[in-house]
Design a protein around this motif. Structure first.
Motif, PDB file in Angstrom:
ATOM      1  N   PHE A  72       0.819  -1.212   0.000  1.00 40.76           N
ATOM      2  CA  PHE A  72       0.000   0.000   0.000  1.00 40.76           C
ATOM      3  C   PHE A  72       0.859   1.271   0.000  1.00 40.76           C
ATOM      4  O   PHE A  72       0.329   2.373   0.034  1.00 40.76           O
ATOM      5  N   SER A  73       2.174   1.120  -0.003  1.00 43.37           N
ATOM      6  CA  SER A  73       3.047   2.258   0.276  1.00 43.37           C
ATOM      7  C   SER A  73       2.918   3.394  -0.728  1.00 43.37           C
ATOM      8  O   SER A  73       3.210   4.546  -0.412  1.00 43.37           O
ATOM      9  N   GLU A  74       2.485   3.097  -1.956  1.00 38.23           N
ATOM     10  CA  GLU A  74       2.402   4.139  -2.970  1.00 38.23           C
ATOM     11  C   GLU A  74       1.033   4.812  -3.010  1.00 38.23           C
ATOM     12  O   GLU A  74       0.853   5.792  -3.718  1.00 38.23           O
ATOM     13  N   VAL A  75       0.058   4.268  -2.297  1.00 39.27           N
ATOM     14  CA  VAL A  75      -1.294   4.811  -2.418  1.00 39.27           C
ATOM     15  C   VAL A  75      -1.869   5.301  -1.099  1.00 39.27           C
ATOM     16  O   VAL A  75      -2.897   5.985  -1.098  1.00 39.27           O
ATOM     17  N   VAL A  76      -1.238   4.973   0.021  1.00 42.48           N
ATOM     18  CA  VAL A  76      -1.782   5.369   1.325  1.00 42.48           C
ATOM     19  C   VAL A  76      -0.676   6.017   2.157  1.00 42.48           C
ATOM     20  O   VAL A  76       0.428   5.471   2.262  1.00 42.48           O
ATOM     21  N   TYR A  77      -0.964   7.144   2.746  1.00 40.57           N
ATOM     22  CA  TYR A  77      -0.004   7.855   3.580  1.00 40.57           C
ATOM     23  C   TYR A  77       0.459   6.973   4.733  1.00 40.57           C
ATOM     24  O   TYR A  77      -0.341   6.228   5.320  1.00 40.57           O
ATOM     25  N   LEU A  83      -4.076   1.157   9.678  1.00 42.37           N
ATOM     26  CA  LEU A  83      -5.524   1.086   9.861  1.00 42.37           C
ATOM     27  C   LEU A  83      -6.241   0.769   8.559  1.00 42.37           C
ATOM     28  O   LEU A  83      -7.197  -0.008   8.530  1.00 42.37           O
ATOM     29  N   VAL A  84      -5.786   1.380   7.451  1.00 41.70           N
ATOM     30  CA  VAL A  84      -6.421   1.113   6.163  1.00 41.70           C
ATOM     31  C   VAL A  84      -6.283  -0.360   5.804  1.00 41.70           C
ATOM     32  O   VAL A  84      -7.251  -1.017   5.407  1.00 41.70           O
TER      33      VAL A  84
END
Length: 424
Positions: A72-77, A83-84
């Motif tokens: 998820f590192s490229e799409v979520v802060y 949590l996401v």
């Protein structure tokens, strides 16, 4: 360590950008000294599987929580990623668990995965062989263990048993012949992080990198292919097409992180067909795609359909899997032909899936050799460690597929892994 705790530590350490994840560098791959009286713990690393219907949902949750599998590192802060991912994994595992549980019921009487009992049998056979070969000659004792990444026995449980057994030295032995960040790498980084957190002892440890072209592994695969061919009518047997199927990975794992997996899979196929004197037509495909991103191609189901259109009979060979489980016994053997039939697409007149290696004697010998290769045993000559064999290090042009070529032409393989390649 809970999946959420591990995820936070994984993000904080930025493991997805750590070259050790791709190079297997969390533990040495060189020979580990063993002395008389030592107990050597050999840990068989695998993904695991649910042991019944009630454990399907938590198994899927653990799988989706692994950042080495879905990044998820490229799409979520950063601060929100834990949590996401937690809620994403909870929701997806809840909705998928019912259908996946039904799939398991089609291949198992108890609704569980066959991977755990088959891995346990492999471990028992390996322990017997290692002690038979080396115990009397070296004074060392060998004990084997299973450490599953996504269901019991987890690494923490395995390590506790090893500590109770008085283990002195450890060999981490992946049941993934072809190294990938998403398989062997995911297991190694988890074991490494447990050590850092003080949740398991920090034993003197070495790890097996790969054994993609090891001769005995190739021979075991060839024997299983012969067994698979026996299922076809004699009059068509010589013309059966061999379709090698490996679990897919996102293409960016090779493009951006230079994961060796794709090259290793094609290297296995090349050596295997050379061993068989290219006695059948063949090609390689990838299965189990998840999500919208571009994955390694071609897709196995699409290749089955294409071969059926050409009038070919097909033996599917699960080349990167060493035990029968849901992705071989269900996805390949049941789901693909059923879905093609539902779509009105052609199906090969004769279609079979190769039996898994499981405890094939030559595969158990492979595991014993790969374990011994990581050890400096008193007065015993052992094989060369996988990290020192040229299989994936050479990036040999003969073993590249179109995807390997695409990346190799645009990438300086000698540069540091952090450097971004310019893709053509």
């Amino acid at each position: 360590m809970t999946p959420y705790e591990f995820l936070r530590r994984y993000d904080r350490e930025d493991y997805n950008s750590d070259p050790r994840l791709v190079e297997g560098g969390f533990f040495p791959s060189s020979k580990l000294g063993v002395e008389s009286g030592d107990t050597v713990g050999v840990v068989l690393l695998n993904l695991g599987g649910p042991d019944g219907e009630e454990s399907v949902e938590p198994f899927l949750y653990n799988l989706f929580m692994d950042p080495a599998i879905i990044d998820f590192s490229e799409v979520v802060y950063f601060q929100a990623r834990g949590l996401v991912r937690h809620w994403f994994s909870r929701i997806i595992s809840y909705f998928r668990s019912m259908s996946v549980a039904e799939d398991y019921k089609e291949i198992s009487d108890d609704g569980g995965s066959p991977i755990n009992p088959l891995t346990r049998e492999q471990a028992e056979n390996l322990e017997h062989q290692l002690n038979e070969r080396y115990a009397a000659r070296t004074g060392a004792t060998f004990k084997t263990y299973m450490a599953m990444r996504y269901w019991e026995p987890f690494s923490e449980q395995t390590a506790a048993q090893m500590q109770e057994d008085g283990v002195d030295r450890v060999v981490l032995l992946p049941l993934y012949p072809q190294y990938s960040k998403t398989t062997t790498g995911a297991s190694l980084v988890y074991w490494h992080e447990l050590e850092k957190a003080g949740e398991i002892p920090a034993w003197p440890t070495t790890s097996v990198f790969e054994y993609a072209t090891y001769p005995k592994y190739i021979e075991a695969l060839s024997d299983r292919i012969d067994e698979g061919l026996e299922r076809f009518p004699e009059e068509v047997r010589d013309d059966v097409h061999l379709l090698f199927s490996a679990h897919g990975t996102p293409l960016k794992e090779m493009e951006e992180r230079r994961d060796p997996y794709c090259c290793l899979v094609h290297s296995t196929v090349k050596h295997l067909m050379e061993h068989r004197d290219f006695d059948h037509s063949f090609n390689t495909a990838f299965q189990s795609k998840v999500g919208p991103s571009e994955w390694l191609t071609p897709a196995t189901d699409e290749e089955v359909e294409r071969l059926a259109e050409e009038g070919k009979d097909v033996l599917v060979i699960p080349v990167a899997f060493v035990t029968d489980h849901i992705e071989t016994s269900y996805e390949l053997a049941i789901e693909i032909p059923e879905e093609l039939e539902e779509e009105g697409a052609p199906i090969p007149e004769h279609y079979e899936v190769m039996p898994g290696l499981n405890s094939h004697p030559k595969f158990i010998e492979t595991l014993a050799d790969m374990t011994a290769a990581q050890l400096q045993l008193p007065d015993v000559k052992t094989p060369t460690p996988g990290s020192e064999r040229p299989c994936c290090k050479s990036r040999n042009r003969d073993i590249r597929c179109h995807q390997c070529e695409r990346v190799a032409e645009a990438t300086d393989w000698t540069a540091e892994p952090e450097r971004e390649p310019e893709l053509a």
